[in-house]
Every structure is written in structure tokens, then in C-alpha cells.
Motif scaffolding. Structure first.
Motif, PDB file in Angstrom:
ATOM      1  N   ILE A  54       0.835  -1.200   0.000  1.00  0.00           N
ATOM      2  CA  ILE A  54       0.000   0.000   0.000  1.00  0.00           C
ATOM      3  C   ILE A  54       0.869   1.249   0.000  1.00  0.00           C
ATOM      4  CG2 ILE A  54      -1.995  -1.048   1.145  1.00  0.00           C
ATOM      5  CD1 ILE A  54      -0.954   0.169   3.782  1.00  0.00           C
ATOM      6  N   VAL A  55       0.299   2.328  -0.499  1.00  0.00           N
ATOM      7  CA  VAL A  55       0.832   3.661  -0.269  1.00  0.00           C
ATOM      8  C   VAL A  55      -0.334   4.473   0.280  1.00  0.00           C
ATOM      9  CG1 VAL A  55       0.467   4.290  -2.701  1.00  0.00           C
ATOM     10  CG2 VAL A  55       1.919   5.704  -1.253  1.00  0.00           C
ATOM     11  N   VAL A  56      -0.129   5.050   1.451  1.00  0.00           N
ATOM     12  CA  VAL A  56      -1.224   5.718   2.154  1.00  0.00           C
ATOM     13  C   VAL A  56      -1.262   7.185   1.765  1.00  0.00           C
ATOM     14  CG1 VAL A  56      -2.278   6.172   4.394  1.00  0.00           C
ATOM     15  CG2 VAL A  56      -0.899   4.101   4.066  1.00  0.00           C
ATOM     16  N   ALA A  57      -2.426   7.631   1.335  1.00  0.00           N
ATOM     17  CA  ALA A  57      -2.617   9.025   0.931  1.00  0.00           C
ATOM     18  C   ALA A  57      -3.937   9.525   1.498  1.00  0.00           C
ATOM     19  CB  ALA A  57      -2.599   9.153  -0.588  1.00  0.00           C
ATOM     20  N   ARG A  58      -4.035  10.842   1.627  1.00  0.00           N
ATOM     21  CA  ARG A  58      -5.256  11.457   2.143  1.00  0.00           C
ATOM     22  C   ARG A  58      -5.617  12.671   1.300  1.00  0.00           C
ATOM     23  NH1 ARG A  58      -8.834   9.117   4.967  1.00  0.00           N
ATOM     24  NH2 ARG A  58      -9.409  11.068   5.992  1.00  0.00           N
ATOM     25  N   GLU A 106      -4.356  11.818  10.540  1.00  0.00           N
ATOM     26  CA  GLU A 106      -5.077  10.616  10.126  1.00  0.00           C
ATOM     27  C   GLU A 106      -4.200   9.734   9.243  1.00  0.00           C
ATOM     28  OE1 GLU A 106      -7.981   7.693   9.374  1.00  0.00           O
ATOM     29  OE2 GLU A 106      -7.576   9.081  11.020  1.00  0.00           O
ATOM     30  N   LEU A 107      -3.401  10.350   8.381  1.00  0.00           N
ATOM     31  CA  LEU A 107      -2.488   9.572   7.541  1.00  0.00           C
ATOM     32  C   LEU A 107      -1.490   8.800   8.407  1.00  0.00           C
ATOM     33  CD1 LEU A 107      -0.881  10.729   4.226  1.00  0.00           C
ATOM     34  CD2 LEU A 107       0.501   9.570   5.929  1.00  0.00           C
ATOM     35  N   ALA A 108      -0.927   9.474   9.408  1.00  0.00           N
ATOM     36  CA  ALA A 108       0.028   8.808  10.295  1.00  0.00           C
ATOM     37  C   ALA A 108      -0.635   7.657  11.041  1.00  0.00           C
ATOM     38  CB  ALA A 108       0.614   9.815  11.282  1.00  0.00           C
ATOM     39  N   ARG A 109      -1.901   7.857  11.464  1.00  0.00           N
ATOM     40  CA  ARG A 109      -2.630   6.777  12.140  1.00  0.00           C
ATOM     41  C   ARG A 109      -2.793   5.574  11.227  1.00  0.00           C
ATOM     42  NH1 ARG A 109      -7.089   3.989  12.427  1.00  0.00           N
ATOM     43  NH2 ARG A 109      -7.954   4.948  10.551  1.00  0.00           N
ATOM     44  N   ARG A 110      -3.133   5.839   9.966  1.00  0.00           N
ATOM     45  CA  ARG A 110      -3.351   4.730   9.035  1.00  0.00           C
ATOM     46  C   ARG A 110      -2.056   4.012   8.699  1.00  0.00           C
ATOM     47  NH1 ARG A 110      -8.439   5.551   5.021  1.00  0.00           N
ATOM     48  NH2 ARG A 110      -9.790   6.671   6.461  1.00  0.00           N
ATOM     49  N   VAL A 111      -0.972   4.755   8.568  1.00  0.00           N
ATOM     50  CA  VAL A 111       0.312   4.107   8.323  1.00  0.00           C
ATOM     51  C   VAL A 111       0.648   3.165   9.487  1.00  0.00           C
ATOM     52  CG1 VAL A 111       2.796   4.481   8.129  1.00  0.00           C
ATOM     53  CG2 VAL A 111       1.229   5.884   6.796  1.00  0.00           C
ATOM     54  N   ARG A 112       0.474   3.642  10.716  1.00  0.00           N
ATOM     55  CA  ARG A 112       0.729   2.792  11.878  1.00  0.00           C
ATOM     56  C   ARG A 112      -0.213   1.599  11.899  1.00  0.00           C
ATOM     57  NH1 ARG A 112       0.845   7.889  14.431  1.00  0.00           N
ATOM     58  NH2 ARG A 112      -1.247   7.513  15.273  1.00  0.00           N
ATOM     59  N   ARG A 113      -1.473   1.848  11.574  1.00  0.00           N
ATOM     60  CA  ARG A 113      -2.493   0.793  11.645  1.00  0.00           C
ATOM     61  C   ARG A 113      -2.258  -0.288  10.594  1.00  0.00           C
ATOM     62  NH1 ARG A 113      -5.327  -2.752  11.356  1.00  0.00           N
ATOM     63  NH2 ARG A 113      -7.483  -3.086  12.044  1.00  0.00           N
ATOM     64  N   TYR A 114      -1.961   0.111   9.372  1.00  0.00           N
ATOM     65  CA  TYR A 114      -1.837  -0.852   8.280  1.00  0.00           C
ATOM     66  C   TYR A 114      -0.454  -1.484   8.185  1.00  0.00           C
ATOM     67  CZ  TYR A 114      -6.034   1.596   6.598  1.00  0.00           C
ATOM     68  OH  TYR A 114      -7.276   2.163   6.480  1.00  0.00           O
ATOM     69  N   PHE A 197     -20.711  -0.368  -3.953  1.00  0.00           N
ATOM     70  CA  PHE A 197     -19.586   0.508  -3.649  1.00  0.00           C
ATOM     71  C   PHE A 197     -19.587   0.821  -2.158  1.00  0.00           C
ATOM     72  CE2 PHE A 197     -17.152   4.603  -3.975  1.00  0.00           C
ATOM     73  CZ  PHE A 197     -16.042   4.091  -4.619  1.00  0.00           C
ATOM     74  N   GLY A 198     -19.711  -0.243  -1.357  1.00  0.00           N
ATOM     75  CA  GLY A 198     -19.780  -0.061   0.082  1.00  0.00           C
ATOM     76  C   GLY A 198     -18.487   0.484   0.662  1.00  0.00           C
ATOM     77  N   GLN A 199     -18.633   1.222   1.755  1.00  0.00           N
ATOM     78  CA  GLN A 199     -17.463   1.760   2.442  1.00  0.00           C
ATOM     79  C   GLN A 199     -16.681   0.622   3.099  1.00  0.00           C
ATOM     80  OE1 GLN A 199     -16.384   5.084   2.471  1.00  0.00           O
ATOM     81  NE2 GLN A 199     -17.888   5.102   0.821  1.00  0.00           N
ATOM     82  N   LEU A 200     -15.364   0.706   3.051  1.00  0.00           N
ATOM     83  CA  LEU A 200     -14.508  -0.317   3.628  1.00  0.00           C
ATOM     84  C   LEU A 200     -13.941   0.148   4.963  1.00  0.00           C
ATOM     85  CD1 LEU A 200     -12.595  -1.379   0.388  1.00  0.00           C
ATOM     86  CD2 LEU A 200     -14.658  -2.382   1.363  1.00  0.00           C
ATOM     87  N   THR A 201     -13.496  -0.806   5.757  1.00  0.00           N
ATOM     88  CA  THR A 201     -12.963  -0.519   7.090  1.00  0.00           C
ATOM     89  C   THR A 201     -11.480  -0.880   7.149  1.00  0.00           C
ATOM     90  OG1 THR A 201     -13.428  -2.738   7.937  1.00  0.00           O
ATOM     91  CG2 THR A 201     -15.217  -1.100   8.073  1.00  0.00           C
ATOM     92  N   ASP A 202     -10.848  -0.521   8.253  1.00  0.00           N
ATOM     93  CA  ASP A 202      -9.461  -0.926   8.461  1.00  0.00           C
ATOM     94  C   ASP A 202      -9.342  -2.444   8.468  1.00  0.00           C
ATOM     95  OD1 ASP A 202      -8.730   1.713   8.642  1.00  0.00           O
ATOM     96  OD2 ASP A 202      -8.567   1.747  10.825  1.00  0.00           O
ATOM     97  N   GLU A 203     -10.347  -3.121   9.015  1.00  0.00           N
ATOM     98  CA  GLU A 203     -10.322  -4.580   9.058  1.00  0.00           C
ATOM     99  C   GLU A 203     -10.396  -5.176   7.652  1.00  0.00           C
ATOM    100  OE1 GLU A 203     -10.894  -2.996  12.844  1.00  0.00           O
ATOM    101  OE2 GLU A 203     -12.163  -2.634  11.075  1.00  0.00           O
TER     102      GLU A 203
END
Length: 217
Positions: A54-58, A106-114, A197-203
Motif C-alpha cells: 500500500i501507499v497511504v494518501a489522504r 489521520e495519515l500517520a494513524r493509518r500508516v501505523r495501523r496498516y 460501492f460499500g465503504q470499507l474498514t481498516d479490518e
């Protein structure tokens, strides 16, 4: 062209990308823009026999209209702004300082999360395919492409099932090739071209990455 869901779109996109790439000398790298790009990217990576990451972008959305992209950021890169959209919205880069700070958090959170402690994928010298579920303004993909290009890849392709023609044309100079299956002139929104086109989650992101990496073992 209406796609049933992101997985169907990914399978169709995979065939087209494989035709364009041909037989690369080394294992390609497919990078998805999470969340929505991952279910599209997984069939592409499978078809190519590529690594998937992945590459995380916001997106930096307009005040009161967050879906209208005025700019974007990717990983540790600088913000990329769409000057035309800024003028249309009557907003300056300085007006978005609060939005930029919030989206960086939020980007930093997602990078840590993923990704956790795992480093960003190595890009230097590789054939890289950036995948998303569609391009509306193209600003998020623009930031991601700038991030990829700053790491000296061999070739970069942007692959999406559906795109607005202006976004495709905007991003063409940032890539070696834009692969888009459908570019309707009356675009409106990415979700219009999917029945589901449902919304997706971190899971959901975790599940796609784990399933793909497990299949390679």
C-alpha cells in the motif's frame, strides 16, 4: 461500463495491465491506495505475479464539501494542490492549514495501523503499478505518484477501472502509462460506476493484505 463491485473491476483491470506491462524482467510491485484500492489491486497483483503493498494518501477536501478534492498528501511527502479546484472553491492553500494538519494526523494513524513497524515498500528500480478504484479529481493519486516517483522507480503505471477524463489527462505526465478501462465524459463520482460501492474498514484492509500474503506462502 458498470462494475458489480471492486473485485470484478480488479479482475478486468488485471487483464489490461498484464497486456500493457508484458513480461517485466523483475517482479513488479503493485501499490494500492487504501481503503478502496485494495480489493481492486489484489487481482491485479495476482495476475502479474507481483508483490502487493500500500501507499497511504489522504485527500484535502474543500471546507464543507470534503469529497471535493483540493489537494492531497501521501506518506511523508509534501502536499500536492489542484490550483484549478482551489480557484473554483475560492480557497487558498493557507486556508487549508487546519485540514492539512488533521489529514496528516489521520495519515500517520493509518500508516501505523496498516503497516505497523514494517517499512514502506522498496520502490527503487522496480516496475510499479499504482491502483485505485477510480479517479474523480485525481488529487489523491497525484500525491501518491509524486511519492513513488521520488523513490526512483524503473517504470510507473497508474491503473484504475474508471476515471474522469480530466483526471486521466492531469496524471498522464506523472506516469509512464495510465490504464483506465472506462473514461465516461459525464463522470460525477466513482461510486456511480459500481453497483456495490460499500465503504470499507481498516479490518477490510487487513483481510485483503493477509489473504494475499498468505496465498503467496
Amino acid at each position: 461500463m458498470i462494475f458489480a463491485d471492486r473485485a470484478e473491476a480488479g479482475r478486468a483491470l488485471a487483464d489490461r495491465v498484464a497486456e500493457v506491462i508484458g513480461a517485466p524482467g523483475d517482479r513488479p510491485l503493485v501499490l494500492a491506495l487504501p481503503r478502496g484500492g485494495l480489493p481492486v489491486a489484489a487481482p491485479v497483483a495476482e495476475r502479474l505475479g507481483a508483490d502487493l503493498d500500500i501507499v497511504v494518501a489522504r485527500k484535502l477536501g474543500a471546507p464543507g464539501h470534503p469529497e471535493f478534492g483540493l489537494g492531497a498528501i501521501a506518506e511523508d511527502g509534501p502536499p500536492v494542490y489542484d490550483q484549478g479546484n482551489l480557484r473554483y472553491a475560492g480557497v487558498t492553500e493557507q486556508d487549508l492549514a487546519g485540514t492539512l494538519a488533521a489529514e496528516r494526523a489521520e495519515l500517520a494513524r493509518r500508516v501505523r495501523r496498516y503497516r505497523g513497524s514494517r517499512p514502506a515498500p522498496p520502490v527503487t528500480g522496480r516496475v510499479v503499478v499504482l491502483v485505485d478504484d477510480g479517479l474523480a479529481t485525481g488529487v489523491t493519486a497525484h500525491a501518491a505518484l509524486r511519492w513513488i516517483n521520488g523513490r526512483d522507480p524503473d517504470r510507473v503505471l497508474l491503473a484504475v477501472p474508471v476515471c474522469a477524463p480530466p483526471a486521466r489527462d492531469l496524471l498522464a505526465p506523472e506516469t509512464d502509462r495510465v490504464v483506465c478501462l472506462s473514461a465516461p465524459p459525464e463522470f460525477f463520482a466513482v461510486g456511480r460506476w459500481y453497483r456495490d460501492f460499500g465503504q470499507l474498514t481498516d479490518e477490510d484492509v487487513d483481510a485483503v493484505l493477509q489473504r494475499f500474503h498468505h496465498a503467496l506462502k
